[in-house]
Design an enzyme around this catalytic site. Structure first.
Site, PDB file in Angstrom:
ATOM      1  N   LYS A  33       0.844  -1.195   0.000  1.00  0.00           N
ATOM      2  CA  LYS A  33       0.000   0.000   0.000  1.00  0.00           C
ATOM      3  C   LYS A  33       0.883   1.251   0.000  1.00  0.00           C
ATOM      4  O   LYS A  33       1.861   1.320   0.750  1.00  0.00           O
ATOM      5  CB  LYS A  33      -0.899   0.014   1.246  1.00  0.00           C
ATOM      6  CG  LYS A  33      -1.958  -1.065   1.232  1.00  0.00           C
ATOM      7  CD  LYS A  33      -3.133  -0.702   0.343  1.00  0.00           C
ATOM      8  CE  LYS A  33      -4.220  -1.762   0.414  1.00  0.00           C
ATOM      9  NZ  LYS A  33      -5.344  -1.447  -0.506  1.00  0.00           N
ATOM     10  N   LYS A  74     -13.718  -8.153  -9.291  1.00  0.00           N
ATOM     11  CA  LYS A  74     -14.305  -8.830  -8.134  1.00  0.00           C
ATOM     12  C   LYS A  74     -15.616  -9.452  -8.578  1.00  0.00           C
ATOM     13  O   LYS A  74     -16.406  -8.810  -9.285  1.00  0.00           O
ATOM     14  CB  LYS A  74     -14.546  -7.821  -7.003  1.00  0.00           C
ATOM     15  CG  LYS A  74     -13.237  -7.162  -6.592  1.00  0.00           C
ATOM     16  CD  LYS A  74     -13.364  -6.146  -5.474  1.00  0.00           C
ATOM     17  CE  LYS A  74     -11.964  -5.629  -5.148  1.00  0.00           C
ATOM     18  NZ  LYS A  74     -11.923  -4.476  -4.308  1.00  0.00           N
TER      19      LYS A  74
HETATM   20 MG   LIG Z   1      -6.817  -1.976  -5.034  1.00  0.00          MG
END
Ligand SMILES: [Mg+2]
Length: 348
Positions: free
Chosen positions: A127, A235
């Site tokens: 991240k 997703k």
């Molecule tokens: Mg992402």
């Protein structure tokens, strides 16, 4: 609109899948379990994840649209659950799905401890662009990851946290450690296209992945047409099921990374089904997320073993369903939502 000669033309015309055969409402209501699972870390601002699980004739489905989602959006999640429980998944082409490890926006000195929680790591997502941190923090974290994992594929995820100019500066610098790709460096499709164009023009070897820009069925095609990304993160539930997602990926004509949406093992099973059925799976998937939960709904959670999850069916455990059953009040809310969303799907 940036010109792009590298993207293949969209060959496949938008394809209408036959509507999913929908079980009657009474059958779904009778099949429903609502659970509230404690999380290890706060995610999307929550520490308890509520989902409805549906036990159909061919398996378990997860209806986990976040509570704030409107019925139209939740309808795709329900279609995905119905596919899993009443129709089953397409034939798998592979039985082991590589998944990435994840390093949150921690300080560089904590990287070894985070990576030690995973076994073998071939791919890791780091991240970046966390609010309140600087590019120096990101660069130090990346350097620590590279030093711990000299051969791993490293991808960064900015969650749309940069502006175009910041993204160019950051990715130009971070590319030095060797990046597989950068996920959603900026928030918009137009911004992604601009970042990608500028990095290419400068010869910076970082591919661009669209994640948050891919939430609706039409988005992957918009991303592809705009030349906004080299790959897309997909997703299953938000796209309406495995078959729909397969179709959307084919139409977009871009490589796909299958990811999860804070799913229990039941939802992860659908993600694995998509990853197993895609003709090509060039990148490790973001499906190793069950460990974010303190507890799961099965005694055989779909967690990674040596960097991959073995494809297998998931059976929710009666004891765990009871132990983590949502409050009576929340159960009523979910059953009511099921009625509304079912009515919406039935009207199509
Ligand atoms: Mg992402």
């Amino acid at each position: 609109m940036p010109a792009d000669d590298a993207l293949p033309p969209l060959r496949v015309p938008p394809l209408e899948l036959p509507p999913l055969e929908l079980p009657p409402l009474d059958e779904l209501l009778a099949a429903a379990h609502v659970v509230s699972l404690p999380m290890r870390v706060k995610f999307r601002g929550i520490l308890e994840r509520e989902v409805m699980l549906l036990h159909g004739p061919v398996g378990w489905g997860e209806f986990g649209a976040f509570p704030e989602y409107a019925n139209a959006e939740a309808a795709r999640w329900l279609a995905s659950a119905v596919e899993a429980g009443w129709h089953g998944f397409p034939e798998p082409l592979r039985t082991s799905i590589p998944v990435n490890a994840t390093v949150p926006a921690v300080s560089a000195d904590r990287v070894p401890e985070i990576l030690a929680r995973f076994g073998r790591v071939d791919a890791v997502k780091v991240k970046v662009a966390e609010r309140g941190q600087t590019l120096d923090d990101d660069a130090a974290r990346l350097a620590a990851v590279r030093s711990a994992l000299p051969d791993a594929a490293i991808r960064v995820d900015a969650n749309g946290g940069w502006e175009v100019r910041q993204a160019i500066e950051a990715l130009t610098r971070l590319a030095a450690v060797g990046l597989e790709y950068a996920e959603q460096p900026v928030p918009t499709i137009e911004g992604l296209a601009e970042v990608r164009r500028q990095l290419r023009a400068a010869g910076t070897p970082v591919l661009i992945a669209a994640d948050e820009s891919v939430r609706k069925e039409s988005d992957p095609l918009r991303v592809a047409r705009a030349g906004a990304a080299d790959l897309i993160v997909v997703k299953v539930a938000p796209l309406g099921g495995v078959r729909r997602a397969l179709d959307i990926v084919a139409q977009a004509g871009l490589p796909a990374v299958v990811s999860s949406a804070l799913d229990t093992s039941v939802g992860i099973r659908a993600g694995l089904a998509l990853a197993a059925a895609l003709p090509d799976l060039p990148y490790a998937c973001g499906l190793g997320t069950v460990s974010l939960f303190q507890s799961d709904v099965t005694t055989d959670p779909l967690v990674a073993d040596d960097g991959a999850i073995r494809l297998r069916d998931v059976h929710a455990d009666a004891g765990l369903l009871e132990q983590f059953a949502a409050s009576a009040e929340r159960r009523v809310w979910w059953l009511d939502r099921l009625r509304r969303v079912h009515a919406l799907l039935a009207s199509h």
